[in-house]
Scaffold this motif. Structure first.
Motif, short mmCIF file in Angstrom:
data_model
loop_
_atom_site.label_atom_id
_atom_site.label_comp_id
_atom_site.label_asym_id
_atom_site.label_seq_id
_atom_site.Cartn_x
_atom_site.Cartn_y
_atom_site.Cartn_z
N CYS A 268 3.00 1.51 -3.30
CA CYS A 268 2.19 1.93 -4.46
C CYS A 268 1.79 3.40 -4.34
O CYS A 268 1.81 4.13 -5.34
CB CYS A 268 0.96 1.04 -4.58
SG CYS A 268 1.34 -0.62 -5.17
N GLY B 123 -2.74 -0.74 -7.30
CA GLY B 123 -2.12 -1.34 -6.11
C GLY B 123 -2.60 -0.67 -4.83
O GLY B 123 -2.86 -1.35 -3.83
N TRP C 283 2.78 6.25 -7.02
CA TRP C 283 1.77 7.12 -7.62
C TRP C 283 2.16 8.59 -7.42
O TRP C 283 2.16 9.39 -8.35
CB TRP C 283 0.42 6.79 -7.00
CG TRP C 283 -0.76 7.54 -7.52
CD1 TRP C 283 -0.90 8.15 -8.72
CD2 TRP C 283 -1.99 7.74 -6.83
NE1 TRP C 283 -2.16 8.72 -8.82
CE2 TRP C 283 -2.84 8.48 -7.68
CE3 TRP C 283 -2.46 7.37 -5.59
CZ2 TRP C 283 -4.12 8.86 -7.31
CZ3 TRP C 283 -3.75 7.74 -5.22
CH2 TRP C 283 -4.57 8.47 -6.08
N HIS D 247 0.83 -1.21 0.00
CA HIS D 247 0.00 0.00 0.00
C HIS D 247 0.87 1.26 0.00
O HIS D 247 0.67 2.16 -0.83
CB HIS D 247 -0.93 -0.02 1.22
CG HIS D 247 -2.02 0.98 1.18
ND1 HIS D 247 -3.04 0.95 0.26
CD2 HIS D 247 -2.26 2.07 1.95
CE1 HIS D 247 -3.86 1.96 0.47
NE2 HIS D 247 -3.40 2.67 1.49
N ALA E 240 0.27 1.69 -10.04
CA ALA E 240 0.41 2.13 -8.65
C ALA E 240 -0.96 2.42 -8.04
O ALA E 240 -1.24 2.01 -6.90
CB ALA E 240 1.31 3.36 -8.57
#
Length: 145
Positions: free
Chosen positions: A14, A67, A18, A11, A64
């Motif tokens: 990702c 995810g 991002w 988490h 991302a």
């Protein structure tokens, strides 16, 4: 390592990827600004470079984002529960995507290069929207969850 630790790692990683794609785009656009607002021959080449970068960056950002969403759903379902703050974070991420995509469609896609500095500033407004939403999501995550 347990499943919760792995999900948290995925988490956070990702989310960082991002966020990183947004910052990379900002730095590239800042670098190309004079080439995209200057002479037509430079603008055409820089415009091609920008389009290619955005095409590749979007692939990374999409993976991302997926995810973040999938690991977030699993974390909420298996460990945190669907509390008010988890739902608030979810809604903020949805709002971020909606605002970002809406602004891209309205103000960024119509741009042609070379463009005026005033038109080019639409890019900076896009980053202001996106980075503000990232900051709000991070504040909710770290201070409210």
């Amino acid at each position: 390592m347990d499943i919760k630790t792995i999900l948290l790692f995925v988490h956070v990683t990702c989310f960082a990827a991002w966020f990183g794609t947004v910052l990379a785009s900002l730095f590239l656009l800042r670098t190309l600004e004079s080439g995209l607002t200057g002479a037509a021959e430079n603008a055409l080449e820089n415009g091609r470079l920008l389009r290619e970068f955005i095409r590749r960056e979007t692939k990374v950002a999409d993976v991302a984002f997926i995810g973040v969403v999938l690991s977030g759903i699993l974390l909420a379902s298996l460990f945190h529960g669907w509390t008010f703050w988890v739902i608030a974070k979810t809604l903020l991420i949805v709002l971020q995507v909606a605002l970002t995509m809406g602004y891209i469609i309205r103000a960024i896609q119509p741009l042609t290069y070379p463009c005026s500095l005033e038109s080019f500033r639409n890019w900076y407004k896009l980053f202001a929207i996106s980075l503000t939403m990232f900051a709000i999501v991070l504040c909710v995550t770290f201070f409210m969850l």
